[in-house]
Design an enzyme around this catalytic site. Structure first.
Site, PDB file in Angstrom:
ATOM      1  N   ARG A   1      41.293  44.136 101.954  1.00  0.00           N
ATOM      2  CA  ARG A   1      42.528  43.482 102.382  1.00  0.00           C
ATOM      3  C   ARG A   1      43.484  43.291 101.208  1.00  0.00           C
ATOM      4  NH1 ARG A   1      43.018  37.678 105.551  1.00  0.00           N
ATOM      5  NH2 ARG A   1      45.267  37.362 105.224  1.00  0.00           N
TER       6      ARG A   1
ATOM      7  N   ASN B   1      40.885  42.764 114.010  1.00  0.00           N
ATOM      8  CA  ASN B   1      42.272  43.239 113.893  1.00  0.00           C
ATOM      9  C   ASN B   1      42.372  44.649 113.327  1.00  0.00           C
ATOM     10  OD1 ASN B   1      44.201  41.479 114.890  1.00  0.00           O
ATOM     11  ND2 ASN B   1      43.841  40.023 113.222  1.00  0.00           N
TER      12      ASN B   1
ATOM     13  N   CYS C   1      43.429  37.704 120.968  1.00  0.00           N
ATOM     14  CA  CYS C   1      44.188  37.294 119.789  1.00  0.00           C
ATOM     15  C   CYS C   1      44.581  35.836 119.988  1.00  0.00           C
ATOM     16  CB  CYS C   1      45.428  38.181 119.672  1.00  0.00           C
ATOM     17  SG  CYS C   1      46.456  37.780 118.251  1.00  0.00           S
TER      18      CYS C   1
ATOM     19  N   HIS D   1      50.453  41.309 118.411  1.00  0.00           N
ATOM     20  CA  HIS D   1      51.239  41.092 117.187  1.00  0.00           C
ATOM     21  C   HIS D   1      52.675  41.609 117.322  1.00  0.00           C
ATOM     22  CE1 HIS D   1      47.665  40.305 114.255  1.00  0.00           C
ATOM     23  NE2 HIS D   1      47.575  39.638 115.383  1.00  0.00           N
TER      24      HIS D   1
ATOM     25  N   TYR E   1      54.887  37.245 113.800  1.00  0.00           N
ATOM     26  CA  TYR E   1      54.846  38.559 113.149  1.00  0.00           C
ATOM     27  C   TYR E   1      56.178  39.301 113.244  1.00  0.00           C
ATOM     28  CZ  TYR E   1      49.786  38.160 112.589  1.00  0.00           C
ATOM     29  OH  TYR E   1      48.537  37.760 112.204  1.00  0.00           O
TER      30      TYR E   1
END
Lengths: 436, 436, 436, 436
Positions: free
Chosen positions: B94, B148, B170, B200, B254
């Site tokens: 990440r 995700n 989510c 998202h 987002y």
């Protein structure tokens, strides 16, 4: 808080069912006022029904204010729900819808083929006027339409009137659910059928019992047998193993007109010669029902009403009003705008579809693409319905002809004209939009 | 009757939330066995979580058999539900997803832009393998995916694996519903948002409180204010009156990456220079969480977990499993196949959509055509997602490049290549499908 | 038989090209009358152009009646073709379209991004008025629109005016065909490109030479090289091997704004600081062109005109008129109604598409589904164009804002407002539909 | 350069027409080799035709190498065009297709209704094999299919074979164009009809003469009159004014089966009783044709051939091959993949559509949405065709039944089974894909 229901066509023999439904549901759906509305020609019947309804309410002890009137505009003031159950031209008109096509060798039926088209032509202008009244007088009211052809009429209103709070209901999905429950020997409440198609042309695609798929079991039991599946107004010839197995779908009783045309026609013509049309049978039935209704001792909906084809229609309507009022978000089968539920059909088509019922209206559940076996015929029926609605609105002869010639039960280019012309003449006084 | 849940990625710091959820719902959802599964590299964390979970179960007194293992195949035997919460490559990966794009002047984020694409590339092959195991070992089990990018991953599985019982969840819709309830000062249970779009990238189109439309009120209150609306992992810059008013939609946090790119980028670069990436912040957070978890006295999910961006994810998943198990037919927001719910998008696209939850899966409610203001960008995002999935499956360099260049946060034909090349090299060991 | 052409914006420096085209094609397209029309502000230039055109016609010896006037209605009487090449607000307005976005760090360009939107806002109402005049005065006339943004303007007219005989033309497909012919060293007449997309956002999908597919050869030669491919008004940065190879498409020069935004922006800002905007460069060019045009000895279209970006526009228009007049049924690339040619886009969208040119108009050739790599961005651009047209018609601030924020070159929700506000103020006198 | 044509079903009585076409077009389409191929059972006829063809070529003096053979694989080597005109089971099979449905009171016809379905079932597997041979032996060759049902067969090949260079042709559009030219008293070359629909179910939507719309004139003249419009194999009952006026479309002769079913059925049954089936009439015709063909003096296509229904088929095919070879980019009506030309129908459906003919194949011209009056029936016919193709490929009984019951000329769920069963038994030896 006041909660007012207006019943258009209040003099109908079905009205006691709706009164019973309101009484039964009073705790969750506390209707405070019911007004039965009818036209001059129905005044006598309205009196009888009004009085019976009053006795029913009195017996129930519920604080419901019940009245009846010929003044529609007045009645609509402050309405929350407006149910419609009218028959423009009455049973006489229906008799013509049945007789005339039959006499030319075509299916003569109340809501299918030539007869159904003519009923739409007579009904749509009258309900358009009602919808405009509602929009002006009680714009927040929901119109719950159970006037046939319910799907076509609902589509006409949603496409052409300003009032958009319109939902169509029919007892066919209800009946199919109950018959299926009987077949599986389970409670109807536990059964959910995934429907696909339009009013009077709806198929069952999946049968779930408490969420478990039991479709195949139902299909197997359906094959060959003459299950007690049809409402009182339709023949019941049963379905072949091959048809059920190859389509994998539950047909509804009206599908017999399309897939067993020859046999139905033979039966209908024979029955017509022996007993006259269904309309004529119903006239007698009505007469005896109204005699029963007139009995001042009667305080309940009588058993005899169930012999009519439309039985449970009002039960379906009462459940729907209850869920709207209480924002129940439960799943019911209604006639509403497609909106993509069946991607093959236009977004603005009205379909008969499982929907989540909320205070802001029904939200259809997606069904996905139509099954390959029936997508052609379903699409054609919808395209035909569009032609019917167009002609009902324009009153144009050529549009009317197109609806006839594109109907699978008519089809013939020369015969269509002959039957259409005879029907237009017969119903002339109820077809102000057409020029003669 | 046995009811078994397998948690893939059981060593995740979020697991205590799912354990708490199972305990809380035990009466309606009586899980009899929970197995936490992880891989060799996560063995240490799995031990800590397993022991904490055991203490939580013991405290609850519920007869739940809890265990943990590295043997996934064994664990899957007889499973009814399989939840997935994995992070291929861990927080190190990440950090690269965040750092590398940022260093070239592009948004570097876990699930959006270049970083999100790479996470999809690493994750999809691993979950495809899981799906095949599930299909073979416990074919009736539901995979509840909260890994995700949840929407993209779910679409990849539904399009490319044989196992079709897959639902993505989510916490964003959950958060939006709760924030909206707060704004209106009502209970979250009474709020329903009509969502439109994808995971998202979902907008709120309508807000109903007990069935009453209160969208405009929410939109007005949203304007200009910096409402407490974003999860912990995203900036919160607020939205202009003009944007809210002209689109008439509730954006999700987002969306800031797409409509406030310059400001977010400036903030993220500054924050990166001051504190490093979000991944690095989370590493610290994780470290201290695991210290807390290791405390043998602890028998509950600790408060500190809520500081993670994914809080409530598992709550959403637990509700979903409960409704599937009980065939509740209630409405929840999940990631599932479009099937016409949004007619503008492909029928086989996965969208984030209100659905009726039944034992046979979610049935999406139709949404109708996308609002004109956002239909272009929503369609583009879905087309981009298709490119991501294709590349994740084929491992083809050109496919990967197309996903990059068609992502609105990348776009530049030359820069896309530079960033892609650097990321492919950085993640090489987790991308077996790509040829280097 | 009389054949009359009216040139709206007759004072344009491009007019000599159209005059030359008419003379050159006289044998097959025997125009008997040409009227150049302009507005008061363009009177001086109209005189110059009119006199030059007269000298050109005289030299040719063709029996063409040529005149010029400010009386548009009179001019339109009995017209067969009406070509439009106007610039509302002139080059001053263009300079603002270029300067203002650039000053906020966004692409400032005549037909793309914020500048292109403003040009549409200024142009659409003026051409709507023209279309209504044509519909009233010469209803059988074809409007050949080469006013930019040509695709958007054509769609606005076809959607909102009664006059439906409108075709948009652009020189980009012409240029791409000629460049491709050069690359392959063949004659342009033998090259056919299958185009896909919209005006200024069109891709080449296939290149055929005498029916043989030579696409790959062209793509290979295109890679990396800075081919002489852009018209004079656009930068020419070349395309990477990866972009060409992975999309498999021929981009057009305008695509650089979208896929090379950073580099173009850097170049444009630098060039702006060094030389001012393109508009300012064009003003000088125009000045010297008109000096040349004023030379009473000049009887031909001078070479210098080709330095303008729009060169060959009128050649394209002349070919089109010739094929309409002669019902040639040849294939030309025009802007016309989609009608299913690209099934992903709305049927009523205007696209730039190979069409069979007949006397009753262009018949687009089907292209099939958009290539996966660009379907998202093409769809978004079309959705954006719809927002532009809506705003140009309504004059609604929120609609204008939506067009800005959904344009890929703007996007930012706060910056969009700032740039929009500044542009609206700057162009106020040419935007009567907007309320200030 | 060699240019080779292989005629599959070379022993057909239509072959002299194709030979004549090749000779006539030799200057623009210089075929250097023609091979006539047939099967063992057709050996005798192949000899007769081969010899006649040889005499025709000799008389022409063109340097065409002509031969005949039973070795298909050998013949296909280096082929450029492969035309197919086969009849699996011969005229005996056709007689059954006509007799059996008629004997149950249904239309019995070569390419429509039950008979047409059976012909598709027999033909598709044979042509699939041919297509695979072509793909392997001469992959660049075009298959020009005029084997009926030409549209269905072409769709089957394009959907299920690897060979994609397949075009279907029919003489109906050609005939309609010629009849229309006659009606208007103009040259057929100047007439263009905009067709809409599928092979044998195609309507004319617009008639242009040199680009001028003269549709209404044709429609008016069509009304009521029994124009010389039908090919030899179909009845000609004429159309009512109402049908033509209300649909605004030119029907093709086959539409009589669908819109004049009763009358056609009556006529066909009567004719059947008087003269036997059409197949039996054709057998006699064939016999006498072959007698004529055997005349060693004959060096030309004899006049008598025009009495067959398929006259001009090969003329259509020759024109098509010429345009492909020369990349003419002219407009011809062929059966090819929809690709959006009719947005209502699936993109991969084969339709009969005006197309630009190029060396890389036909490019269909968009038609836009189907006319409202016929969109239902056209869609249904296409959905029915899909069921036919599926059954022809799978050989599944239920699939075959679905094709029968969903065909508008069958429809009846019980009768469909009876007729299907009888036909399957009758044709058993030509249906290897079905299990008995």
């Amino acid at each position: 808080m006041a909660l007012k229901l207006v019943v258009i066509g209040g003099g109908s023999s079905y009205t006691p069912e709706i009164i019973e439904g309101m009484i039964k549901r009073y705790d969750s759906f506390p209707v405070s006022e019911i007004v039965l509305v009818d036209i001059e020609a129905g005044k006598g019947k309205l009196e009888v029904i009004g009085n019976l309804a009053l006795r029913m309410v009195e017996k129930s002890g519920k604080p419901i204010k019940l009245s009846w009137t010929l003044d529609r505009e007045k009645a609509l003031e402050n309405a929350d729900f407006v149910s419609t159950q009218i028959r423009v031209g009455g049973l006489d008109a229906r008799a013509k819808d049945e007789r005339i096509p039959l006499s030319h060798g075509f299916i003569g039926q109340e809501t299918n083929g030539a007869g159904g088209i003519m009923k739409a032509f007579r009904t749509i202008p009258v309900l358009m006027e009602l919808a405009e009244d509602v929009h002006r007088i009680c714009p927040n009211a929901w119109i719950i339409n159970f006037t046939n052809p319910a799907g076509i009429v609902t589509e006409a209103l949603l496409k052409h009137s300003f009032h958009q709070k319109v939902i169509g209901v029919c007892n066919i999905p209800f009946n199919m659910r109950h018959s299926t429950a009987e077949i599986l020997n389970v409670s109807p409440e536990d059964v959910r059928i995934e429907f696909v198609g339009m009013n009077h042309f709806v198929f069952g695609k999946k049968v779930y019992v408490q969420g478990i798929d039991r479709t195949n079991e139902v299909l197997e039991k359906l094959q060959g047998d003459k299950l007690n599946y049809s409402p009182a107004n339709i023949v019941n010839l049963g379905w072949s193993k091959t048809f059920i197995e190859s389509t994998g779908l539950l047909p509804n009783p009206y599908h017999q007109y399309y897939f067993q045309t020859r046999d139905v026609l033979k039966k209908d013509i024979q029955s017509f010669h022996e007993h006259g049309t269904r309309a004529e049978k119903v006239m007698e039935l009505e007469k005896s029902l109204f005699e029963i209704y007139s009995n001042q001792q009667l305080q309940d909906k009588p058993k005899e009403l169930e012999e009519r084809g439309g039985a449970f229609y009002s039960d379906v309507a009462c459940s729907l009003m209850d869920s709207i009022y209480n924002n129940r978000e439960d799943v019911q089968t209604v006639n509403t705008t497609n909106n993509g539920a069946i991607p093959d059909l236009p977004d603005d088509a009205v379909i008969e579809v499982n929907s989540v019922i909320t205070s802001h209206g029904p939200e259809p559940i997606t069904e996905g693409a139509l099954p390959a076996s029936v997508k052609g015929i379903v699409y054609q029926m919808k395209a035909f319905e569009e032609l019917v609605i167009l002609a009902a609105i324009t009153g144009d002869y050529n549009d009317a002809y197109k609806a006839f010639v594109m109907n699978p039960l008519m089809g013939d280019e020369k015969q269509s004209k002959i039957v259409l012309d005879e029907l237009l003449t017969a119903h002339q006084s109820y077809l102000p939009q057409f020029h003669f």
